[in-house]
Design a protein around this motif. Structure first.
Motif, PDB file in Angstrom:
ATOM      1  N   SER B  38       0.836  -1.202   0.000  1.00  0.00           N
ATOM      2  CA  SER B  38       0.000   0.000   0.000  1.00  0.00           C
ATOM      3  C   SER B  38       0.873   1.255   0.000  1.00  0.00           C
ATOM      4  N   GLY B  39       0.494   2.218  -0.841  1.00  0.00           N
ATOM      5  CA  GLY B  39       1.207   3.495  -0.853  1.00  0.00           C
ATOM      6  C   GLY B  39       2.457   3.514  -1.709  1.00  0.00           C
ATOM      7  N   CYS B  40       2.700   2.458  -2.485  1.00  0.00           N
ATOM      8  CA  CYS B  40       3.938   2.425  -3.261  1.00  0.00           C
ATOM      9  C   CYS B  40       3.792   3.131  -4.605  1.00  0.00           C
ATOM     10  N   GLY B  41       2.608   3.634  -4.911  1.00  0.00           N
ATOM     11  CA  GLY B  41       2.439   4.426  -6.122  1.00  0.00           C
ATOM     12  C   GLY B  41       1.772   3.709  -7.279  1.00  0.00           C
ATOM     13  N   LYS B  42       1.158   2.565  -7.008  1.00  0.00           N
ATOM     14  CA  LYS B  42       0.518   1.806  -8.079  1.00  0.00           C
ATOM     15  C   LYS B  42      -0.641   2.598  -8.691  1.00  0.00           C
ATOM     16  N   THR B  43      -1.541   3.088  -7.822  1.00  0.00           N
ATOM     17  CA  THR B  43      -2.704   3.818  -8.319  1.00  0.00           C
ATOM     18  C   THR B  43      -2.269   5.078  -9.054  1.00  0.00           C
ATOM     19  N   THR B  44      -1.244   5.748  -8.514  1.00  0.00           N
ATOM     20  CA  THR B  44      -0.768   6.971  -9.155  1.00  0.00           C
ATOM     21  C   THR B  44      -0.277   6.672 -10.569  1.00  0.00           C
ATOM     22  N   GLU B 159      -7.072  -2.872  -8.377  1.00  0.00           N
ATOM     23  CA  GLU B 159      -7.509  -3.771  -7.308  1.00  0.00           C
ATOM     24  C   GLU B 159      -8.983  -4.136  -7.460  1.00  0.00           C
TER      25      GLU B 159
HETATM   26  N1  LIG Z   1      -3.488  13.577  -4.762  1.00  0.00           N
HETATM   27  C1  LIG Z   1      -2.484  13.276  -3.911  1.00  0.00           C
HETATM   28  N2  LIG Z   1      -1.926  14.226  -3.150  1.00  0.00           N
HETATM   29  C2  LIG Z   1      -0.896  13.929  -2.312  1.00  0.00           C
HETATM   30  N3  LIG Z   1      -0.384  12.702  -2.155  1.00  0.00           N
HETATM   31  C3  LIG Z   1      -0.905  11.710  -2.878  1.00  0.00           C
HETATM   32  C4  LIG Z   1      -1.986  11.937  -3.793  1.00  0.00           C
HETATM   33  N4  LIG Z   1      -2.294  10.758  -4.366  1.00  0.00           N
HETATM   34  C5  LIG Z   1      -1.464   9.837  -3.832  1.00  0.00           C
HETATM   35  N5  LIG Z   1      -0.629  10.410  -2.948  1.00  0.00           N
HETATM   36  C6  LIG Z   1       0.423   9.723  -2.196  1.00  0.00           C
HETATM   37  O1  LIG Z   1       1.214   8.996  -3.097  1.00  0.00           O
HETATM   38  C7  LIG Z   1       1.535   7.721  -2.561  1.00  0.00           C
HETATM   39  C8  LIG Z   1       1.149   6.642  -3.511  1.00  0.00           C
HETATM   40  O2  LIG Z   1      -0.247   6.592  -3.572  1.00  0.00           O
HETATM   41  P1  LIG Z   1      -1.030   5.529  -4.432  1.00  0.00           P
HETATM   42  O3  LIG Z   1      -2.472   5.810  -4.303  1.00  0.00           O
HETATM   43  O4  LIG Z   1      -0.465   5.503  -5.804  1.00  0.00           O
HETATM   44  O5  LIG Z   1      -0.657   4.195  -3.655  1.00  0.00           O
HETATM   45  P2  LIG Z   1      -1.098   2.701  -3.993  1.00  0.00           P
HETATM   46  O6  LIG Z   1       0.157   1.979  -4.334  1.00  0.00           O
HETATM   47  O7  LIG Z   1      -2.175   2.674  -4.980  1.00  0.00           O
HETATM   48  O8  LIG Z   1      -1.572   2.187  -2.570  1.00  0.00           O
HETATM   49  P3  LIG Z   1      -2.862   1.298  -2.200  1.00  0.00           P
HETATM   50  O9  LIG Z   1      -2.466  -0.128  -2.397  1.00  0.00           O
HETATM   51  O10 LIG Z   1      -3.059   1.608  -0.767  1.00  0.00           O
HETATM   52  O11 LIG Z   1      -3.989   1.728  -3.064  1.00  0.00           O
HETATM   53  C9  LIG Z   1       0.837   7.613  -1.214  1.00  0.00           C
HETATM   54  O12 LIG Z   1       1.795   7.809  -0.198  1.00  0.00           O
HETATM   55  C10 LIG Z   1      -0.170   8.734  -1.223  1.00  0.00           C
HETATM   56  O13 LIG Z   1      -0.283   9.289   0.059  1.00  0.00           O
END
Ligand SMILES: Nc1ncnc2c1ncn2[C@@H]1O[C@H](COP(=O)(O)OP(=O)(O)OP(=O)(O)O)[C@@H](O)[C@H]1O
Ligand SMILES: [Mg+2]
Lengths: 313, 362
Positions: B38-44, B159
């Motif tokens: 979680s939080g590794c940037g996948k969604t981004t 996911e």
């Molecule tokens: N709009 C935003 N503004 C500031 N920080 C953000 C924003 N979107 C994501 N982040 C940060 O970027 C990092 C990666 O977020 P992301 O949503 O890509 O994680 P993820 O890998 O999809 O995690 P998860 O498995 O929990 O969904 C996180 O630390 C999050 O806090």
């Protein structure tokens, strides 16, 4: 074993809670409405009001009921309703009032939608402030606010002078903004705008923003996202706002009285006139009933059209 | 040329770097997974592919076109959102027809195409239902059908199964694989569930703190993790601290402090005296009261059972070596009526082949 006890207790509590509002509605809403319906079938009294059905002997104080099975024709009549349809002036006035109220509703909707959307989309803190600003006018008296509009639209105001200045450039004679249909619509829109903003805001605030992302992802441009997603989902709010604006606007008499000219009278003014000036209660009641019935009819037509539209889609 | 190329993409939020110099290529028809905690940037990263976020630097090239400035609605890329994001005021059929309508497909063709998709996801009887009248799994299938209906070049799934219960998830995984084969559309799939990633993907990019740690086929990721992070994140893995003591062409020798020497396959760049860890999967370790020492490719160590976990099909035995190091092993409970082979404190022997493990430098 304990269940029935709970059941009785629950039912009793339910009654206890709903009894006061029920009694209130019966005494102050249903009963007056019935009296009004009854009044519509009676004759006006010699000095206004209603022709009495009971006579009191001034000396003995003894009361005699005048209306009997033989004499009821002298006390009850359909004539009042006949009068409504005899002269086209009443129907015309109804149509004009519907037009004013409809126009007011439409303008309110056009102004309130983007405003509500903006409020719903803004930051939590700004949002609360903006909602407060929308309801702020309620903190001062309704009449005072309408008087303020008399000053704003009056011939001496900067606003009037600016408008007439611009018209003058195009060689148009100065106009009086006050005491006109324009002033009535401005007043109606002003007074009712919050009633459109609040239900719309309450609705738009709940919208799931990921639906707009999804729509965009699936190929919808900004206009399609609004028209296919935001608008249909906001319809409950729109309908609530329309009802809250249209119905009170239709019955409004103070604004046409204060801001309107001689030809911008509405049904409300006529009803008020019948009751207070002409003291013709039966006809006033007829007008009230016709107003209620026409609003009901409109609501039924809208509901029918709505359900038909849904089926077709 | 690859269908999708991500070149050195960086995305920052304020002074936080969510995606850090990521480069990867996805081939047409591939089931590609982004896996990470979680939080590794996948969604981004996924949102940048869809067009909802813009990279601060780097390029995203789709089918030879740099899509950096193309808005989401103009990209031939569709997303299956984690919460499905079905339109609540539209029926299943209307939801699926939505992208076709937006694309201006003639009304006459829409119905046929929608029926096809309904059939693909086995929801024919549900066409007239509204989303709130469906189960989680059915909603999921509607979301997938809606995203596939006008044949995007790329389907992004964030996911998609995380809201479903374990049983249904497994069933949907099988359906997803079948569906992907059937439609032949390239999937980019995001998950933090390593089992799901291994089961579904042709290739996996393991992400950690915004960058890709390893990009490989599932069996490679599992057998040859490149870093401690990958070894630890994917499945169960023993990480035995060791030092390189001798190099050789076929195998090199490691010294596990206080336990002894063992052989592994050589690793490029290793030098005598270098520290690292031996990554060893529990199922690659043999376990017995005594084991015949007839294979020179094997190393043997003695220990005693520290803990055992009965899992039904297998039992996990945590064995303590002489130096106090704990090693996890497992035995299938395949013998009839057999629940366990050993108990706590039983003396046992461990053995593994030189190619069972994999040395990670550093
Ligand atoms: N709009 C935003 N503004 C500031 N920080 C953000 C924003 N979107 C994501 N982040 C940060 O970027 C990092 C990666 O977020 P992301 O949503 O890509 O994680 P993820 O890998 O999809 O995690 P998860 O498995 O929990 O969904 C996180 O630390 C999050 O806090
Ligand atoms: Mg995520």
């Amino acid at each position: 074993m304990s269940k029935p006890v709970y059941g009785i207790g629950g039912r009793f509590a339910k009654w206890l809670i709903s009894a006061p509002p029920l009694v209130y509605l019966l005494v102050f809403f249903a009963l007056p409405a019935l009296i009004m319906v009854f009044a519509a079938f009676r004759f006006p009294g010699d000095y206004g009001g209603l022709l009495p059905l009971v006579e009191t002997d001034p000396e003995t104080g003894k009361q005699t009921v005048l209306i009997t099975l033989d004499t009821w024709r002298d006390y009850l009549t359909f004539e009042n309703f006949g009068r409504f349809f005899e002269d086209s002036i009443y129907i015309e006035l109804f149509l004009k009032s519907f037009w004013y109220a409809g126009l007011t509703t439409l303008i309110c909707l056009i102004l309130a939608y983007p405003l509500s959307w903006l409020i719903a989309r803004s930051h939590k803190k700004t949002r609360d402030l903006l909602v407060l600003l929308v309801i702020l006018p309620f903190w001062s008296n309704f009449l005072i606010r309408v008087y303020a509009w008399m000053i704003i639209l009056g011939p001496q105001s900067y606003f009037s002078q600016a408008v007439n200045g611009v018209l003058g450039v195009f060689g148009i004679e100065p106009v009086s903004l006050l005491f006109s249909e324009f002033a009535v619509i401005v007043g109606l829109v002003y007074v009712h705008l919050p009633f459109m903003v609040l239900p719309l805001y309450a609705n738009l605030e709940k919208h799931d923003m990921s639906l707009l992302d999804a729509a965009q992802d699936l190929g919808a441009n900004a206009w399609q996202r609004f028209w296919r997603v935001t608008w249909p989902l906001s319809l409950p709010g729109v309908w609530a706002g329309v009802a809250l604006v249209f119905i009170p606007a239709l019955g409004m008499f103070a604004i046409p009285d204060l801001l309107g000219g001689t030809n911008s009278m509405m049904i409300g003014n006529l009803i008020k006139q019948q009751y207070l000036d002409s003291r013709d209660w039966p006809f006033g009641s007829v007008l009230s009933i016709m107003l209620t019935l026409s609003v009901l009819l409109l609501a039924l037509v809208a509901a029918w059209a709505g359900s038909r539209g849904k089926k077709k889609d | 040329m690859a269908l999708l190329e991500i070149r050195d993409v960086v995305k920052r939020f304020g002074d936080f770097t969510a995606v850090n110099h990521v480069s990867l290529a996805v081939e047409a028809g591939e089931f590609f997974t982004l896996l990470g905690p979680s939080g590794c940037g996948k969604t981004t990263l996924l949102r940048m592919l869809a067009g909802f976020e813009r990279p601060d630097s780097g390029e995203i090239v789709l089918d030879g076109i740099n899509v950096a400035n193309v808005p989401p609605e103009k990209r031939p890329v569709h997303t299956v959102f984690q919460n499905y994001a079905l339109f609540p005021h539209m029926t299943v059929a209307q939801n699926i027809a939505f992208p076709l309508k937006m694309a201006g497909v003639p009304q006459a063709q829409i119905a046929g195409r929608v029926d096809e998709l309904l059939e693909d996801v086995r929801l024919q009887e549900f066409a007239k239902r509204y989303p709130h009248e469906l189960s989680g799994g059915q909603r999921q299938r509607v979301a997938i059908a809606r995203a596939l209906v006008n044949r995007p070049k790329l389907l992004l799934l964030d996911e998609p199964l995380s809201a479903l219960d374990a049983k249904l998830r497994e069933q949907m995984q099988i359906e997803l694989i079948t569906l992907q084969k059937e439609v032949g559309i390239t999937f980019v799939y995001v998950t933090h569930d390593q089992g799901e990633a291994l089961a579904l993907s042709h290739r996996i990019a393991v992400m950690n703190k915004g960058h890709v740690e390893q990009l490989d086929a599932p069996e490679h990721i599992y057998s040859y993790p490149k870093s401690r992070f990958v070894a630890d994140f994917i499945g169960q893995c023993n990480l035995l601290e060791a030092t390189v003591s001798e190099l050789g062409p076929e195998r090199m020798t490691l010294e596990i402090a206080g336990v002894g020497l063992c052989h592994v396959q050589p690793v490029a760049g290793a030098q005598v005296g270098q520290k690292g860890c031996l990554a060893l999967r529990p199922e690659k370790i043999k376990l017995g009261a005594t084991l015949p020492a007839d294979d020179s490719d094997e190393v043997h160590f003695k220990g005693k059972v520290h803990d055992c976990l009965y899992l039904g099909d297998v039992t996990i035995y945590i064995v303590e070596l002489d130096n106090g190091m704990l090693v996890e092993t497992m035995l299938p409970n395949s013998a009839p009526g057999r629940a366990k082979f050993f108990d706590d404190n039983d003396l046992v022997e461990l053995a593994w082949r030189y190619d069972a493990g994999h040395f990670i430098l550093g």
